[in-house]
Each structure stands twice: as C-alpha cells, then as structure tokens.
Design an enzyme around this catalytic site. Structure first.
Site, short mmCIF file in Angstrom:
data_model
loop_
_atom_site.label_atom_id
_atom_site.label_comp_id
_atom_site.label_asym_id
_atom_site.label_seq_id
_atom_site.Cartn_x
_atom_site.Cartn_y
_atom_site.Cartn_z
N GLU A 438 0.82 -1.22 0.00
CA GLU A 438 0.00 0.00 0.00
C GLU A 438 0.85 1.27 0.00
O GLU A 438 0.49 2.28 0.58
CB GLU A 438 -0.98 0.01 1.18
CG GLU A 438 -1.85 -1.21 1.31
CD GLU A 438 -2.54 -1.60 0.01
OE1 GLU A 438 -2.73 -0.73 -0.85
OE2 GLU A 438 -2.89 -2.78 -0.13
N GLY A 439 1.98 1.20 -0.66
CA GLY A 439 2.91 2.33 -0.73
C GLY A 439 4.00 2.15 0.31
O GLY A 439 3.76 2.32 1.50
#
Length: 593
Positions: A438-439
């Site tokens: 998620e980053g």
C-alpha cells in the site's frame, strides 16, 4: 498463548479521551452511544479471540493452495469467514442504503484492531472487500452501486484492488493492462496484475475486482489510466450469477509471511469490465481505496505489534532465568522470571508504549475520517486536511513501530522466539509486509513532504501546529500532566523546526527533501504519539483524582512516562540527521555500491 483483545484500552480512548458521546450531533453518531460501542467491542473481542485467533497458526503452516486457477484457503478459514458474514461484522460501517449498519468509521477501526491482531492474513479478506466497497460507493454509477454494494457490504462477495504489474509498482504510469470498448458499453480488459491480495479464494461465490487499465488511445502516464469493475462471475439482471468472466488466478506468490492470505497473479484475457467514474481519471478514483487501505495497513502493523507484545509479556512472566540484580524475587524457585530484569522491562515497555499510543492515534484519526462528513464546513475542512496530512504518517510510522514491537517481542523470547514453537516468529514475519505494501514507507515519507505539507499553502500543518499550541496552553498549568505537556511542546517545536528547514532547503534542492523525508516523518510520528499520550495521561489522572483506585489508570500514566522519557528524545536525533541534507547520500557514485 491466546490473544486477548484490548477492549479496556480502546474503550478508555473512545470514552474518556475522545469522549465520543460529544459527537452525537455529527453525521453517523446520532444513535451511537459509548454504551452501545462498548457492547459492540465486547462482542467483537469474543469473535476475534474465539473464532479468528485460533486459525492464525493454521493459516501460517498451511497457507493457501492453488490448483488450475482455483485457490483453497487454510483449514477452517472458509467456515470462519462465513460466520463473520452471518454475524454481520463486514457491514458494520457500510451505508444503510446498501444493507450496512451505518456505524462511524471509528467503531470499524476499533473492531479492525481486534481482527488484524487475531490473524492479519484472515482480516485482509474482509479488509480488501471493504476497500472495494468504498471505491464503488464513492465513484460507481447508481447501477453499479445497486448491483455490487449490497453483496460487498455484507461480505457475501469478496473484493480486491488491482494496481501492480510486473513492470510497475509505485510508478503506476507504466501500466500496460489495456481496455478495449465493446458495443454494449462494457470494455474488454487484457493484462496481468501481480501481488493481488485476496485475488482468488473459496470463501465467497463471487469476487469483484477493481482494475486499473488504459483505454486504447488514452494519454501516456498517469493521465491515461481508468478504473474498471471486473467481476469474477458476470451478474445477471436479476442479481443471480451468470457465466465465468475472463479473469483467472495464474498462481500464488510464495511469501515470507501472511501465508493464509492468497496473494495472486491475476490474468485478464478479454475480461468484461465496466468503467468506474470518468475515463482517464482512474487514479483519482482508486485513491479512495488506496487511502482506506493505507489506514488499514497502519492499523494492521500496529495490531500485530499488539499481539506480539502480549505474547512477550506472558513469556516474560513465565520464563525463569537468573536472579534479580536487587535480590531474589522468586526465592522458592530455581530462578526469577525474566520480567524482573531491567532490560527485559525496557523492551516490554517500549513495545507497550508503541502499542497503546498507536491505538489512540488510530482512533483519533478515524474520528477525523468521520468528521469529514460534518455539516459544519469548518469542521469538515479541518478533518479533510488532517486526513490528507496524517494518512502517510499513520501508515508508515505505525507499521515501522509495529514491526519494531514484534522484533522486541522476539528478543524477549530469546532463542524460543526464533523457533516455530512460539508465536514470535510468525508475528515478525507477518508484520514485515506492512512496511512495504500500500505504498512503501519511503514513498509515504515522500508523499508527506512533497505533496501533503505544501497542499493548500501548508494549511493542514499550520492547523496541526495551532491545535497543539492550544492544547499546551490549556494544560500547561496542570502539574500532574507537566512532563507530558512539556514533552509534546518540545516535540512540536522540533517538528516545526524541521518543517522550516524543509521549506528553506527542499525547494532549492529537491534531493534535500527526499533525504530528509523519512526522518521528518518519524519526528511527525513521535509528535503525534506525544499528543496522544498527553491526552491519555490527563484523562487517566482525572479518573484518579475522581477517586478511582483502578490500577489501569496508574499503569497508563507509567507507560506514557516511559514514552516521554525514553522514546520521545529520539525526535532530536531525527532532527539532527534531517539537517545534514542530501550531500553525503548523493556523493557516492552508483557504481561504487
């Protein structure tokens, strides 16, 4: 070692720190009382402890199995998932228009801490589904909402988000998956996606994929990406399931942890999909899901740290090794429990201070998510500003610190922790991914300094500074809270100094901003936890002053003192490193590495 959901810790934050009963005039809170929330969390704790937690080890040992495109989950997982759906847990915060219970985000984030700690891999199935629900709820057409949202809200159907491809992770402008228009208004989607959590499984009758793809002739890069809804099975006009769509799981990733979650390679071969939102605006639409997932990932990292701390604390009270430096504490036994040793207590208190401070940080942020819907535009604007500013901090800082707590827990276990006979190894392995997906945390730091700080002329960070200044001024004369208030004021001063340094040095040389970003994010994270601990200490002292002799409150203050005295000073080290700039990082030629 059985997981115990920290109901008391969370209800303390909800009721005595945030005082959620004060928000009855805000959307979603009208019928929500502290008593109701307490009942929900008590029942949620039982479900997490009794149904989900016993499956965590099974999922780690068995993993998921792939056979000719079909994926089977670990023993007992399908049944537990169906129990969750039947009990109504997935619909907790969903829109009543689509069968949801309409509870505030803050309630869902509290329950989410229980499920993510009980089994992070299991919690990802309903977690990804809820993200898909949110993406369609925010961007889908009325027809798409009617078809998909009721089943996603209930959890009867699963959901995913499909971003990453073999050649692109962070840089989604490199996406090659293509979408070709069909005569009936749908699109044919062709391409490959990798690392798709919950992409295929046997828990639900259908799985709804949200897929980023490029329509033929679209502009290059991010500006030419669109979002599509692609069901595993097509849905007939009457809501029944039709033929199988052209999407298949081509294989499963072999991973370090979260073995119970199916991490899939997804192959799209002319799969039928429908445009979600506006053509070429897919990234804006997908960010609804991505921001939701980033908050959920921060929660997951912190929750794993919570479970790891619990296991370490139990082990430390049980394991006999050596004698206390100040004399035997277990004179009738062959040795003292290791909890008597100062360095073991250092590790336990550090993990506990992270966990309890992080729990409050998650709930405080979830409250901002709810206040975004306020009818008071000033309240809503402030909450939206905070969500933009805080999301990368919460995701990166809590996953980093959650992993650190799991690492400390393994160290407390000693050699036992490095074996598979105790849970410490699984907690450490499961926690590691939260810093990446998620980053990755470095990307979160760049997002913070490059986009979130300068947004709207720096309005969000200035509001944040103003709120802390007002809090310090209000409680500065509170003698009992002085160490916490002074610590917060000092951390805020360092964060402000770091912000000014970035403004002066990042613009003239962008590498300075990149080099400073992670240290800046950690100063921010420390300041945020200092704010949480100051609020908790004041609430705990209020209870003590009111006559409570419950040791919970004194223990809360002692744990907070550890944070202020032995962890918060790290902000100074981060500030010193930040100010060295990029020169030493960028001097060494690439070939020298």
């Amino acid at each position: 070692m059985a997981y115990k959901a920290p109901v008391r810790d969370l209800t303390f934050v909800l009721n005595e720190v945030l005082e959620i009963d004060r928000y009855s005039n805000q959307p979603g809170f009208a019928e929500v009382s502290s008593e109701l929330v307490g009942q929900i969390l008590e029942e949620g704790a039982k479900f997490a402890e009794e149904v989900i937690a016993p499956l965590n080890r099974t999922g780690d040992l068995e993993g998921c199995k792939w056979d000719d495109g079909k994926v089977t989950g670990p023993t007992g997982w399908k049944e537990a998932y169906r129990q969750m759906v039947e009990a109504g847990w997935p619909s907790l915060t969903c829109d009543p228009e689509f069968g949801g219970q309409g509870l505030p985000t803050i309630v869902g984030m509290a329950f989410g801490q229980f499920t993510a700690a009980a089994s992070p891999a299991f919690s990802m199935y309903p977690g990804l589904t809820h993200g898909c629900y949110e993406g369609l709820h925010a961007n889908g057409s009325d027809e798409q909402k009617a078809v998909y949202l009721p089943k996603l809200a209930s959890g009867e159907w699963g959901g995913t988000m499909n971003l990453t491809e073999p050649q692109c992770g962070t840089d989604l402008g490199l996406i090659r998956t293509k979408a070709v228009p069909n005569a009936d208004g749908s699109y044919s989607i062709t391409g490959q996606k990798i690392w798709i959590s919950s992409g295929e499984h046997d828990f639900t009758d259908n799985i709804i994929h949200l897929v980023l793809a490029r329509i033929e002739g679209a502009p290059a890069g991010i500006k030419g990406i669109s979002l599509f809804v692609v069901p595993k099975f097509l849905v007939n006009d009457d809501g029944s399931l039709g033929e199988r769509n052209g999407v298949q799981c081509a294989g499963l990733e072999h991973k370090m942890g979260i073995h119970g979650n199916a991490t899939c390679v997804m192959s799209y071969e002319g799969a039928k999909g429908w445009l979600v939102g506006t053509e070429n605006k897919g990234m804006a639409a997908m960010f609804v899901m991505m921001n939701e997932a980033r908050l959920g990932t921060g929660l997951q990292g912190l929750a794993i740290g919570t479970a790891a701390y619990q296991a370490a604390a139990e082990f430390a009270k049980d394991r006999l090794q050596g004698r206390s430096l100040t004399g035997p504490k277990n004179p009738d036994g062959p040795a003292d429990p290791i909890v008597v040793h100062p360095d073991v207590r250092r590790m336990l208190l550090e993990a506990r201070a992270i966990v309890e401070g992080g729990q409050a940080f998650i709930l405080w942020t979830a409250l901002q998510a709810d206040l975004q819907r306020s009818e008071d535009e000033a309240v809503a604007t402030k909450a939206r500003d905070y969500m933009g500013l805080i999301t990368p901090v919460l995701k990166a800082y809590l996953t980093d610190r959650g992993f650190h707590a799991a690492s400390l827990a393994m160290q407390v276990h000693g050699g036992s922790g490095y074996t598979e006979h105790f849970p410490a190894s699984q907690y450490l392995r499961d926690a590691r991914i939260t810093m990446i997906y998620e980053g990755a945390n470095g990307i979160q730091a760049l997002d913070l300094v490059g986009r979130k700080l300068p947004a709207n002329g720096g309005r969000a960070i200035m509001t944040w500074f103003g709120e802390i200044d007002a809090f310090v001024a209000e409680h500065g004369s509170n003698a009992a809270a002085k160490p916490f208030v002074d610590g917060l004021a000092d951390a805020k001063k360092k964060l402000q100094e770091a912000t000014m340094w970035l403004m002066q040095n990042g613009m003239q040389n962008p590498d300075n901003a990149g080099a400073a970003s992670t240290d800046y994010l950690h100063i921010f994270g420390l300041t945020a936890l200092a704010y949480m601990w100051a609020q908790m200490a004041i609430a705990a002292q209020k209870a003590i002053d009111g006559g409570s002799d419950d040791p919970f409150y004194a223990n809360k203050i002692t744990t907070g003192r550890y944070f202020v005295e032995r962890m918060l000073p790290d902000a100074g080290a981060h500030l010193a490193k930040l100010k060295t700039g990029a020169e030493v990082l960028m001097t060494l030629p690439a070939e020298a590495f």
